[in-house]
Scaffold this motif. Sequence first.
Motif, PDB file in Angstrom:
ATOM      1  N   MET A 197      65.999  24.498 -84.277  1.00 44.78           N
ATOM      2  CA  MET A 197      67.113  24.398 -83.363  1.00 44.78           C
ATOM      3  C   MET A 197      67.142  25.673 -82.515  1.00 44.78           C
ATOM      4  N   ASN A 198      67.258  25.501 -81.208  1.00 41.38           N
ATOM      5  CA  ASN A 198      67.309  26.658 -80.328  1.00 41.38           C
ATOM      6  C   ASN A 198      68.753  27.008 -79.969  1.00 41.38           C
ATOM      7  N   PHE A 199      68.916  28.066 -79.177  1.00 36.61           N
ATOM      8  CA  PHE A 199      70.234  28.581 -78.807  1.00 36.61           C
ATOM      9  C   PHE A 199      71.099  27.511 -78.157  1.00 36.61           C
ATOM     10  N   GLN A 200      70.568  26.852 -77.147  1.00 38.10           N
ATOM     11  CA  GLN A 200      71.349  25.858 -76.398  1.00 38.10           C
ATOM     12  C   GLN A 200      71.736  24.670 -77.281  1.00 38.10           C
ATOM     13  N   GLU A 201      70.809  24.184 -78.090  1.00 38.63           N
ATOM     14  CA  GLU A 201      71.114  23.064 -78.983  1.00 38.63           C
ATOM     15  C   GLU A 201      72.200  23.434 -79.992  1.00 38.63           C
ATOM     16  N   ALA A 202      72.120  24.655 -80.531  1.00 34.20           N
ATOM     17  CA  ALA A 202      73.095  25.084 -81.530  1.00 34.20           C
ATOM     18  C   ALA A 202      74.494  25.156 -80.941  1.00 34.20           C
ATOM     19  N   VAL A 203      74.631  25.793 -79.781  1.00 35.46           N
ATOM     20  CA  VAL A 203      75.942  25.926 -79.154  1.00 35.46           C
ATOM     21  C   VAL A 203      76.483  24.557 -78.769  1.00 35.46           C
ATOM     22  N   SER A 204      75.613  23.704 -78.239  1.00 37.91           N
ATOM     23  CA  SER A 204      76.020  22.355 -77.862  1.00 37.91           C
ATOM     24  C   SER A 204      76.477  21.556 -79.086  1.00 37.91           C
TER      25      SER A 204
END
Length: 116
Positions: A1-8
């Motif tokens: 999981m990357n930064f954008q996926e995690a925050v989303s």
Amino acid sequence: MNFQEAVSTVFSKYADFTGRAGRAEFWWFALFNLIASVILGLIDQAIFGQEILGIIFALGVLLPGIAVAARRLHDIGRSGWWLLIGLIPLIGWIVLLYWYISEGTPGANQYGPQPA
């Protein structure tokens, strides 16, 4: 999981205290909070001279922050109620930090399947 996926993911599960959250999801969201708080703090000082945007942001991420922390505890097989141990100064914070960095339960547990 990357930064954008995690925050989303955290914001899409805004007040969802069920299921599990992996280490990546939890720590990427913590990094997002840190970066956003610093940037908003700088903007607040430059424009207002006091914390306005920072407080609004903190209130906006309070509930999803608690939810992702509870889901993180679910990943290691603990109830979200264990977050209350953080009310004990120092000792509670150290225990929570240890649990946050611990590897999750492999496979499914009582809180659901292993997060991707």
